[in-house]
Enzyme design. Structure first.
Site, PDB file in Angstrom:
ATOM      1  CG  HIS A 191      -2.015  -0.696   0.809  1.00  0.00           C
ATOM      2  ND1 HIS A 191      -2.276  -2.451   1.340  1.00  0.00           N
ATOM      3  CD2 HIS A 191      -3.212  -0.847  -0.026  1.00  0.00           C
ATOM      4  CE1 HIS A 191      -3.443  -2.851   0.562  1.00  0.00           C
ATOM      5  NE2 HIS A 191      -4.007  -1.865  -0.206  1.00  0.00           N
ATOM      6  CG  ASP A 457      -5.825  -8.123  -1.427  1.00  0.00           C
ATOM      7  OD1 ASP A 457      -4.828  -8.395  -0.963  1.00  0.00           O
ATOM      8  OD2 ASP A 457      -6.369  -7.072  -1.158  1.00  0.00           O
TER       9      ASP A 457
HETATM   10  C1  PEP Z   1      -6.782  -5.032  -4.861  1.00  0.00           C
HETATM   11  O1  PEP Z   1      -6.513  -5.915  -3.948  1.00  0.00           O
HETATM   12  O2  PEP Z   1      -6.367  -5.350  -6.043  1.00  0.00           O
HETATM   13  C2  PEP Z   1      -7.268  -3.700  -4.342  1.00  0.00           C
HETATM   14  C3  PEP Z   1      -7.430  -2.812  -5.582  1.00  0.00           C
HETATM   15  O3  PEP Z   1      -7.412  -3.234  -3.305  1.00  0.00           O
HETATM   16  P1  PEP Z   1      -6.036  -2.716  -2.335  1.00  0.00           P
HETATM   17  O4  PEP Z   1      -5.066  -2.629  -3.337  1.00  0.00           O
HETATM   18  O5  PEP Z   1      -6.610  -1.647  -1.763  1.00  0.00           O
HETATM   19  O6  PEP Z   1      -6.136  -4.159  -1.444  1.00  0.00           O
HETATM   20 MG    MG Z   2      -7.205  -5.411  -2.004  1.00  0.00          MG
END
Ligand code: PEP
Ligand code: MG
Length: 579
Positions: A191, A457
């Site tokens: 993140h 994810d």
């Molecule tokens: C993902 O998991 O692709 C997503 C867009 O959510 P985040 O990156 O906030 O986990």
């Molecule tokens: Mg995600």
């Protein structure tokens, strides 16, 4: 000059002096010293202890007058600790044995002690870790005096180097002065990396031990396009990179001119480009870059970096501000995705052995209903202001979806009773980001208005590779054939069920992966706002037939390596200047 290869996570080039920071944004002092200076450093550490003791003793005396008992006790505990001879000895021993600066030795030893305390199950003892951190700060204050700066008071352009950056830390960076980021830890979709991309700060992560090789003040080049970091570059290298920077800026300028043009392929297929945001003030950038709405609003960032939980009004204000920017264009608000690598400052949540597999995201919300309902009320209230949609993250099965929708209906009933207006027909969607959800997409599609594929994810859970762990980053690829098969299933099921579908994971920001996504049938992408022009340019340069052919070829391949290299070549042919 040292060149290090890491993972490119945010485009651009920066050339600036570096500062090395720790988890609390403070500069980490220079580490190595000349062995002949060891005695000086030992003496400096002793002086720091003396200064800190005098300071605390004075504060204790003042407190005696006003008489707050618990504060007095805290001072007494800190003083006892500072007067402990064995602690000072451990610090001097480290300076002597490893020829390190006093600041480094103080930080190392006190952090060791704090970590030890934090592990003790008895909360009375584990909470003492915070006291040790306080003592460390006090000693560093003595040692560094006014040299100790935090990132809020920068006055010149810098590159930030750190062992690890948290999403909260990165989100607080001031773009005016922070021109580049380099961290030892992290992966393409951690993140902190996502936030760097949203901010448009060139960044390279996964550099292993780079932060130990610089001590602050050296010139560092960050090449966020190629994933390279260079410390102490020679003249020739600086010149070369100034050239790259110029080319990059020219490309950005050229891409800026397509802002008003639609994202339409050469054979007339219209693609929707939305932006991902973390904070309301990023919303404007989506419009500036030519995006059409918000495809993913990561609302958990409202919780990060704040000592107090956001109230319903805090939520409402943030959503209302965002929705107003977009008038009647879609704004997809994802309910909070806390847990895993996104924790609130005061860490109310219990540490978990496998946080990515633990009580995160919708699971966390379903366990903390008051928190969840507060957010849902605010989203529903904001729904009358524009085209708001709700999206739930990390749904893994149909019961979870049903339970979540039931709670949403409870909140709607509460609002009805209170005669508070909201959009009764608000669209409800889910993220498809676990293999179980992808495999059950046809069933899940019956109860939602849309899907958004969270490839970050989905990749992590399909391949069993932690998305933020640099040690396994070579194994993390969203174009692994296993991941692509799941993505294809979801797209097909969404189409069969005639519900909307988008991709909002980082795949949507990857120039090399856009053709494949279009070829698989995706027509809506939601991505980091700074990447919108580049992705639009690619879309405008291809035909759907080209994309279909890329997808057909890729689906016939069994190896990730083969797929990535094929996609790279295909994208280079379409837009050579971006590579
Ligand atoms: C993902 O998991 O692709 C997503 C867009 O959510 P985040 O990156 O906030 O986990
Ligand atoms: Mg995600």
């Amino acid at each position: 000059m040292e060149i290090k290869k890491g993972i490119a996570v945010s485009h651009g080039i920066s050339i600036a002096k570096c500062i090395v920071i720790d988890a609390e944004d403070y500069r980490i002092p220079q580490r190595k010293i000349n062995p002949s200076q060891r005695m000086i450093e030992v003496q400096r550490s002793r002086n720091a202890f003396k200064g800190a003791i005098d300071e605390l003793a004075l504060m204790e005396k003042q407190q005696n007058k006003t008489g707050q008992r618990n504060i007095k006790d805290i001072f007494a505990v800190h003083l006892r600790f500072l007067r402990d001879k064995s602690l000072r000895k451990r610090i001097s021993d480290l300076i002597q044995a490893e020829s390190v600066a006093a600041e480094y030795a103080v930080s190392t030893i006190l952090r060791e002690i704090a970590a030890h305390f934090a592990k003790v199950p008895d909360p009375y003892i584990s909470e003492r870790a915070a006291d040790i951190h306080d003592i460390e700060r006090r000693l560093l204050q003595q040692l560094l005096g006014s040299k100790r700066e935090d990132l809020e008071h920068l006055t010149e352009e810098v590159t930030v180097v750190a062992r690890e950056l948290s999403p909260t830390q990165t989100a607080g960076f001031n773009k005016e002065f922070i021109k580049g980021l380099a961290s030892d830890a992290g992966g393409r979709t951690s993140h902190a990396a996502i936030v760097a991309r949203s901010l448009g700060i060139p960044a390279v992560v996964g550099l292993e031990d780079f932060s130990e090789s610089v001590s602050g003040g050296e010139t560092v080049i960050i090449d966020g396009n190629r994933g390279i970091v260079i410390s102490n570059p020679d003249e020739e290298t600086i010149k070369q990179y100034e050239g790259y920077l110029q080319e990059f800026l020219e490309l950005e300028e050229k891409l800026g001119t397509i802002r008003e043009k639609p994202a339409v392929t050469r054979d007339g297929e219209r693609i929707k480009l939305f932006g991902n945001i973390e904070f309301p003030d990023e919303a404007e950038m989506i419009l500036e870059k030519g995006g059409e709405g918000i495809g993913l609003y990561r609302t958990e960032f409202l919780y990060l970096g704040s000592e107090v939980e956001p109230s319903e009004e805090d939520h409402y204000e943030a959503y209302a501000e965002t929705v107003r920017v977009f008038n009647d264009r879609p704004v997809i608000i994802r309910t909070m995705d806390l847990g895993a690598d996104k924790f609130t400052q005061h860490k109310r949540f219990v540490r978990e052995p496998n946080p990515f597999l633990g009580l995160r995201s919708i699971r966390f919300c379903l366990r903390h209903l008051t928190l969840f309902k507060t957010q849902l009320r605010a989203i529903l209230r904001a729904s009358v202001l524009g085209q708001v949609k709700i999206m739930f993250p990390l749904i893994t099965n149909i019961q979870e979806l049903m339970q979540t929708k039931m709670i949403l209906h409870d909140v709607m009933e509460d609002l009805d009773e209170e005669k508070i207006p909201y959009n009764r027909d608000i669209e409800v969607g889910i993220m498809i980001e676990t293999p179980s959800a992808a495999l059950m997409a046809a069933t899940l599609a019956r109860d939602v208005n849309f899907f958004s594929i969270g490839t970050n994810d989905l990749t992590q859970y399909t391949l069993a590779v932690d998305r933020s762990n640099e040690l396994v980053s070579p194994l993390y690829s969203s174009v692994d054939p296993a991941v692509l098969r799941l993505i294809r299933t979801v797209i097909q099921d969404a189409h069969k069920s005639q519900i909307d579908l988008s991709v909002c994971g980082e795949v949507a920001s990857e120039p090399e992966q856009v053709m494949l996504m279009l070829g698989l049938g995706v027509r809506t992408l939601s991505l980091a706002p700074p990447m919108i022009p580049e992705i639009k340019q690619i879309i405008r340069s291809v035909t759907i037939e080209d994309c279909n052919s890329v997808a057909r070829k890729v689906l016939g391949m069994n190896s990730e390596r083969q797929i990535s290299s094929y996609l790279r070549d295909a994208a280079r042919k379409v837009m050579p200047e971006a590579f």
